[in-house]
Scaffold this motif. Structure first.
Motif, PDB file in Angstrom:
ATOM      1  N   THR A   1     -13.339   1.772  -4.589  1.00 22.17           N
ATOM      2  CA  THR A   1     -14.280   2.014  -5.680  1.00 22.17           C
ATOM      3  C   THR A   1     -14.081   0.996  -6.793  1.00 22.17           C
ATOM      4  OG1 THR A   1     -14.434   4.387  -5.238  1.00 22.17           O
ATOM      5  CG2 THR A   1     -14.995   3.657  -7.461  1.00 22.17           C
ATOM      6  N   GLY A   2     -12.820   0.799  -7.189  1.00 23.61           N
ATOM      7  CA  GLY A   2     -12.535  -0.160  -8.250  1.00 23.61           C
ATOM      8  C   GLY A   2     -13.005  -1.557  -7.918  1.00 23.61           C
ATOM      9  N   ALA A   3     -12.884  -1.942  -6.645  1.00 23.79           N
ATOM     10  CA  ALA A   3     -13.274  -3.285  -6.231  1.00 23.79           C
ATOM     11  C   ALA A   3     -14.786  -3.405  -6.024  1.00 23.79           C
ATOM     12  CB  ALA A   3     -12.540  -3.673  -4.952  1.00 23.79           C
ATOM     13  N   THR A   4     -15.372  -2.433  -5.339  1.00 21.78           N
ATOM     14  CA  THR A   4     -16.788  -2.516  -4.987  1.00 21.78           C
ATOM     15  C   THR A   4     -17.679  -2.424  -6.225  1.00 21.78           C
ATOM     16  OG1 THR A   4     -16.323  -1.515  -2.834  1.00 21.78           O
ATOM     17  CG2 THR A   4     -18.609  -1.503  -3.570  1.00 21.78           C
ATOM     18  N   GLU A   5     -17.303  -1.595  -7.181  1.00 25.83           N
ATOM     19  CA  GLU A   5     -18.111  -1.472  -8.394  1.00 25.83           C
ATOM     20  C   GLU A   5     -18.202  -2.791  -9.159  1.00 25.83           C
ATOM     21  OE1 GLU A   5     -16.536   1.755 -10.660  1.00 25.83           O
ATOM     22  OE2 GLU A   5     -17.690   3.277  -9.571  1.00 25.83           O
ATOM     23  N   GLN A   6     -17.231  -3.672  -8.934  1.00 31.47           N
ATOM     24  CA  GLN A   6     -17.241  -4.975  -9.595  1.00 31.47           C
ATOM     25  C   GLN A   6     -17.792  -6.078  -8.690  1.00 31.47           C
ATOM     26  OE1 GLN A   6     -16.416  -5.165 -12.871  1.00 31.47           O
ATOM     27  NE2 GLN A   6     -16.234  -2.947 -12.695  1.00 31.47           N
ATOM     28  N   GLY A   7     -18.265  -5.703  -7.479  1.00 32.45           N
ATOM     29  CA  GLY A   7     -18.962  -6.664  -6.635  1.00 32.45           C
ATOM     30  C   GLY A   7     -18.153  -7.314  -5.535  1.00 32.45           C
ATOM     31  N   MET A   8     -16.954  -6.825  -5.268  1.00 28.46           N
ATOM     32  CA  MET A   8     -16.147  -7.403  -4.191  1.00 28.46           C
ATOM     33  C   MET A   8     -16.530  -6.781  -2.852  1.00 28.46           C
ATOM     34  SD  MET A   8     -13.627  -9.514  -3.372  1.00 28.46           S
ATOM     35  CE  MET A   8     -12.512  -9.798  -4.763  1.00 28.46           C
TER      36      MET A   8
ATOM     37  N   ALA B   1       0.811  -1.217   0.000  1.00 32.78           N
ATOM     38  CA  ALA B   1       0.000   0.000   0.000  1.00 32.78           C
ATOM     39  C   ALA B   1       0.842   1.263   0.000  1.00 32.78           C
ATOM     40  CB  ALA B   1      -0.935  -0.007   1.212  1.00 32.78           C
ATOM     41  N   VAL B   2       1.950   1.258   0.735  1.00 34.80           N
ATOM     42  CA  VAL B   2       2.764   2.475   0.808  1.00 34.80           C
ATOM     43  C   VAL B   2       3.333   2.829  -0.558  1.00 34.80           C
ATOM     44  CG1 VAL B   2       4.880   1.244   1.456  1.00 34.80           C
ATOM     45  CG2 VAL B   2       4.579   3.646   2.112  1.00 34.80           C
ATOM     46  N   VAL B   3       3.591   1.825  -1.404  1.00 33.62           N
ATOM     47  CA  VAL B   3       4.080   2.099  -2.754  1.00 33.62           C
ATOM     48  C   VAL B   3       2.945   2.630  -3.628  1.00 33.62           C
ATOM     49  CG1 VAL B   3       5.088   1.071  -4.835  1.00 33.62           C
ATOM     50  CG2 VAL B   3       5.936   0.417  -2.577  1.00 33.62           C
ATOM     51  N   ILE B   4       1.747   2.051  -3.461  1.00 32.81           N
ATOM     52  CA  ILE B   4       0.592   2.554  -4.217  1.00 32.81           C
ATOM     53  C   ILE B   4       0.332   4.011  -3.857  1.00 32.81           C
ATOM     54  CG2 ILE B   4      -1.883   2.267  -4.609  1.00 32.81           C
ATOM     55  CD1 ILE B   4      -1.512  -0.707  -4.019  1.00 32.81           C
TER      56      ILE B   4
ATOM     57  N   GLU C   1      -7.354   2.837  -8.454  1.00 33.06           N
ATOM     58  CA  GLU C   1      -8.652   2.271  -8.830  1.00 33.06           C
ATOM     59  C   GLU C   1      -8.467   1.064  -9.747  1.00 33.06           C
ATOM     60  OE1 GLU C   1     -12.957   3.547 -10.802  1.00 33.06           O
ATOM     61  OE2 GLU C   1     -11.531   5.089 -10.122  1.00 33.06           O
ATOM     62  N   GLN C   2      -7.507   1.141 -10.658  1.00 29.73           N
ATOM     63  CA  GLN C   2      -7.233  -0.004 -11.527  1.00 29.73           C
ATOM     64  C   GLN C   2      -6.819  -1.215 -10.707  1.00 29.73           C
ATOM     65  OE1 GLN C   2      -4.589   0.754 -14.927  1.00 29.73           O
ATOM     66  NE2 GLN C   2      -5.203   2.918 -14.844  1.00 29.73           N
ATOM     67  N   ARG C   3      -6.041  -0.963  -9.674  1.00 27.37           N
ATOM     68  CA  ARG C   3      -5.610  -2.070  -8.826  1.00 27.37           C
ATOM     69  C   ARG C   3      -6.808  -2.723  -8.132  1.00 27.37           C
ATOM     70  NH1 ARG C   3      -4.552  -3.672  -3.015  1.00 27.37           N
ATOM     71  NH2 ARG C   3      -3.100  -5.364  -3.285  1.00 27.37           N
ATOM     72  N   GLY C   4      -7.733  -1.894  -7.619  1.00 31.16           N
ATOM     73  CA  GLY C   4      -8.932  -2.442  -7.000  1.00 31.16           C
ATOM     74  C   GLY C   4      -9.757  -3.251  -7.971  1.00 31.16           C
TER      75      GLY C   4
END
Length: 1006
Positions: free
Chosen positions: A801-808, A734-737, A747-750
């Motif tokens: 956001t990236g993860a939740t929008e896809q249902g995770m 996370a610190v690198v992100i 968001e792409q990562r999520g």
């Protein structure tokens, strides 16, 4: 002839039974063994003992049957042959049946949940998904690497440069961290491979020297800790002629300095047993260094060791061109980078994941122009920070009185620095004239160099009511293409002795595209006045935007201003019901919820130029919890259901036949009346299982067609602790992100995590993690974004956001104030002001719920004040649900046996918790299911859990019995048929022998 043929029937039956039982046992054993000792988070012996205790009765009963059968077989030895054979065969049958029944009871009942997690697997990732994940991870690392120093534009390096790579860490670098955020390093691109892939040649003799010195990295984990920083002595270098060989190889040296960290243990503030904490989480002794000449109480782990100093001095003496890679997620003391003229350049690479070291090679070669910015402030002296004296191990003297136990020890930590965390203190202290900034801070928050130069200016600034739009134009004024980060800060008016405010506060940021030389780009940032409001926890007990002049500054880092605009707010805006109403993003007015967390602590104040600094930041001297705090202290011993339940409450409907399924609930509002009909269908047993059996899954509920969800660690990528086939790609930590300062990449990562999750069958992600780098010594700083809540909030919200929008279901963690590992499982009492809780520690979570729409959250081990976070209604109900509008699953952190004395689900489900991260059997975790109060609490918890399931990919899971369980039942049936068949044969043989004996007796009589 028939008699001779039957002679082989019983041995064949026995052999078949043995084979079936052995096969099932072997499969279960290998799977469970791998889970226990091969996973990222090793199971403690307390977990093993707990599991053995849960399954003891089936085992005991089986053993009793076997012993009785053996005794009976021995006891009949003087009987007739046919009796002996029959009885002994019955003993065999009874023993086999006892073993099979015990095994089936354990696997299909008592330990079904655990076994199911172990036996559940996947086909792994597709080649296309894996390729995209590796590409994205490399891109994130490339943008997260920070150029710290580049004297005379010495970097980038030509790939014709032959490199002498010094430092043992060059052969064993840090990819991430340990524990739930660990990554599989076995297939990762190594640091040296990354250099080679970029086109560099490296000195193989030097590499072999380090590999021969030590091949493995010392273990840093919950079970054992070894903080040794492997490094040969200068004598060993000289004995092998290393420096002479290196000078003959080339005139350029690259030094790699690495540090690791992990779950369960903070980094040593003193590199010796004088450190404040000398035990691992599970009680093992800490090894500070096996290299005795490195032991030094005047140093911390985040300074160069004595051996490293000697190595650096020789390298800088021997080579005119020296470059440094700092491979540490934790902010180190790096003053030495400025002490040697031969050190021309340095980069920070906090962790590289599976392919990130390819990006490191490309940054050094210039293929990638570095655009990362630091997520933390780097100071020259980590012992002079406001947090240093109040971080680590502090124990209450009246511990027994607090916990009502001699065995359980009450610990605490005081967040004395108040809101002045990281750069907020250093920038404000400089303004107040109490520090010489340049003498204290080496690299400011947000700092980072580039191989090109940029010109930034505020090209547009418009106020429209309470909304401000800022346009920033960035021009590449150098001769190399590259990306730039624009950082927007605000300076609020401060009134001496009034609401605490930092002089510099990150407001927002944005990253440009790759700009060619001479190319410009205009970026737009929009913010509301309420984004600059401070939380007044003393007078108004709400957010307040005070009147006065506000300055918006465009910075290259927290300290360096390149442009600014100012405006005046004429009147105070007080965001409460008596004045200007709630903030626009809150559902209800935010007001004080954590007065009890303030405790008896003196907090740092800006008043009179930080006049109370020495008093506030001194180590604690009061080691006694007050009676007032003890009155709200929470543990299992203090729980009384009557404090929470309505004595006149009616028992809810259970077990109804309303014909609804979980699929019918997708997209419905939480308050839709149809939920009541669905919840009426649940039985009490189903609700208990759904709440208490929450470790790495949500249980299957056949009555509503809700299949078992599958949850996985971790912050560095999906990682199953139970089955290797369900482990995804290792992404950068996370610190690198955060150091990319790139919301789009986050968001792409999520999104990519969900792509992997769908292929692996994973529906819940124990991440991302959003705690704060309160101290550089936190063991999990690799897993958390930053020292700053705003940077953490924007990056975290983008990932979610990236993860939740896809249902995770993203179990963002650890909610909240879990900012140190030391004593985390001791119910650590965390004392802090409400202002700092809201402005610093909850800020990342707040954005991830409000903007990221997370469906889940993991609570933390620690207490806020004296109330465990997992049963803190102020946190889980008043703030999380009422103010922020969250609905979904609230899990505990792992229900560690060490934390059993206070992690109480019975209190938790009455105060906002919805399920427990239990690791096996869940019997006894929920009490008094005959009580209406308990069933009502269970029902509400299941409402939250099922709302998360209905709106995630978990709703697609099958509720059918898993294949392994069908196989166990099939094996049971086969064994039962074999035993019945053998019984028929045994009885027939007995009857035949008895008849034969009877004929023999008659004939003898004749």
């Amino acid at each position: 002839m028939a008699k001779r043929e039957n002679r082989w029937v019983k041995p064949l039956v026995i052999a078949a039974i043995v084979v079936v039982v052995a096969a099932v046992c072997y499969l279960a054993y290998t799977k469970i063994y791998d889970m226990l000792f091969g996973g990222a988070v090793a199971v403690s012996m307390e977990d093993v003992y707990s599991t053995l205790n849960a399954i003891k009765w089936p085992i005991i009963i089986a053993l009793v049957v076997i012993v009785a059968a053996v005794a009976l077989g021995i006891g009949v030895r003087k009987q007739s042959t046919e009796i002996v054979k029959l009885v002994r065969w019955q003993a065999v049958v009874a023993s086999v049946a006892a073993v099979v029944v015990a095994f089936s009871v354990i696997t299909l009942n008592i330990e079904y949940s655990l076994i199911n997690k172990v036996m559940t697997g996947s086909d792994g990732l597709s080649a296309a998904t894996q390729e995209e994940s590796l590409r994205l991870g490399e891109e994130i690392t490339g943008e997260g690497i920070v150029l710290l120093k580049n004297e005379g534009d010495a970097m980038p390096l030509s790939t014709d440069t032959k490199l002498n790579v010094f430092g043992w860490a060059s052969t064993n670098p840090t990819y991430g961290g340990t524990g739930s955020g660990s990554v599989d390093e076995s297939t990762a691109v190594t640091l040296l491979e990354g250099l080679h892939n970029a086109g560099f040649e490296t000195n193989e003799t030097l590499t072999r020297f380090y590999e021969d010195y030590r091949s493995d990295r010392p273990v840093v984990g919950m079970q054992s800790v070894d903080w040794t920083v492997p490094q040969p002595t200068i004598e060993q270098y000289d004995d092998e002629g290393i420096f002479e060989d290196a000078q003959a190889y080339s005139d350029t040296a690259l030094i790699v300095i690495g540090r690791s960290g992990g779950e369960g243990m903070d980094l040593p503030d003193k590199y010796s047993s004088e450190s404040s904490y000398n035990k691992s989480q599970n009680g093992g002794d800490v090894v500070y260094s096996t290299q005795e000449d490195d032991i030094d109480s005047d140093k911390s782990y985040l300074e160069l060791t004595n051996r490293e100093i000697q190595m650096v001095e020789r390298v800088t003496e021997s080579f005119d061109s020296v470059y440094v890679v700092v491979n540490s997620a934790n902010a180190m003391e790096l003053g030495w980078l400025d002490e040697y003229d031969s050190i021309k350049g340095a980069v920070w690479c906090g962790g590289a994941s599976a392919t990130g070291f390819n990006a490191l090679g490309e940054v050094l070669s210039g293929e990638i122009n570095p655009s990362g910015r630091l997520a933390d402030t780097y100071v020259y002296d980590l012992r002079a920070t406001p947090t240093y004296n109040n971080y680590g191990n502090f124990e209450y003297e009246n511990s027994t009185e607090i916990t009502q136990s001699d065995e359980n020890v009450a610990k605490f930590v005081n967040y004395v620095e108040n809101i002045y965390v990281g750069y907020k203190y250093y920038e404000t202290a400089a303004v107040e004239g109490v520090i010489d900034y340049d003498a204290v801070v080496q690299y400011p928050f947000g700092y980072g160099l580039s191989y090109t130069t940029f010109e930034e200016e505020i090209s547009g600034f418009e106020r429209n009511g309470s909304t401000t739009t800022v346009e920033i134009t960035v021009t590449n004024t150098g001769d190399t293409a590259g990306k730039d980060v624009v950082e927007l800060y605000y300076t609020p008016p401060y009134y001496n002795g009034g609401i605490e405010k930092a002089s510099t506060n990150l407001l927002d940021f944005a990253k440009t595209d790759a700009l060619e030389p001479g190319e410009s780009q205009t970026l737009e940032i929009v913010f509301d006045d309420e984004d600059m409001a401070s939380y007044d926890d003393q007078i108004n007990k709400s957010y307040v935007l005070e009147h006065g002049e506000y300055t918006i500054t465009l910075n290259t880092d927290s300290h360096t201003v390149v442009d600014s605009r100012s405006f005046t707010i004429d009147d105070d805006a007080i965001y409460n019901d008596d004045n200007d109403g709630k903030r626009s993003t809150d559902l209800v007015t935010a007001t004080n919820q954590f007065d009890d967390a303030r405790g008896d602590v003196v907090y740092l104040s800006r008043a009179d130029h930080f006049a109370n600094y020495d008093e506030a930041t001194a180590a604690p001297t009061d080691m006694t919890m007050s009676e007032e705090s003890m009155a709200v202290y929470q543990s299992k011993a203090t729980f009384d259901a009557a404090d929470y339940d309505d004595a006149d409450a009616e028992m809810p409907v259970t077990g109804a036949d309303n014909g609804l399924t979980i699929q019918d609930m997708t997209g419905l509002d939480y308050d839709d009346e149809l939920w009541d009909d669905l919840l009426d269908q649940l039985t009490v047993d189903e609700m208990v299982a759904g709440v208490a059996d929450g470790g790495f899954h949500m249980v299957s509920i056949e009555s509503i067609n809700s299949g078992e969800s599958v949850d996985a660690d971790g912050p560095a990528g999906l990682s199953s602790n139970f089955n290797d086939s369900m482990t995804g790609t290792a992404f950068p930590p996370a610190v690198v992100i955060a150091s990319t300062w790139n919301k789009d990449l986050a968001e792409q990562r999520g999104t990519q995590v969900v792509v992997e999750g769908k292929e692996l069958g994973i529906t819940g992600w124990y991440g991302p993690a959003m705690n704060i780098h309160r101290s550089a010594f936190s063991g999990r700083n690799f897993e958390y974004y930053s020292e700053d809540g705003t940077l953490s909030g924007f990056i975290g919200a983008a990932e979610v956001t990236g993860a939740t929008e896809q249902g995770m279901m993203t179990y963002i963690k650890h909610f909240a104030l879990n900012d140190q590992e030391t004593n985390r499982t001791n119910g650590l009492c965390t004392w802090a002001t409400e202002q700092s809780i809201r402005e610093i520690y909850l800020k990342a979570f707040e954005k991830s719920f409000k903007e990221g729409k997370s469906l889940a959250v993991m609570s933390s081990f620690n207490a806020i004040g004296a109330r465990w976070a997992g049963s803190n209604s102020s946190l889980l109900q008043s703030v999380l649900r009422d103010e922020w509008g969250f609905h979904g699953a609230v899990d505990t952190d792992a229900m560690d046996p060490l934390a059993d004395f206070y992690m109480d689900l019975n209190r938790g489900i009455r105060t906002g918790l919805t399920h427990g991260l239990s690791m096996g059997t869940y019997d006894g975790l929920i009490d008094d299911t005959e009580s209406a109060g308990t069933v009502i609490a269970l029902r509400e918890a299941m409402h939250e859990n099922l709302y998360a399931v209905a709106n995630s990919t978990a709703v697609e899971k099958s509720a059918a019995m898993p294949m392994w369980a069908k196989c166990v039942i099939a094996a049971d049936i086969i064994i039962a048929l074999l035993l019945v068949g053998s019984e028929v044969l045994a009885v027939r043989a007995f009857m035949r022998r008895r008849n034969e004996n009877a004929v023999t007796v008659v004939n003898s009589a004749d």
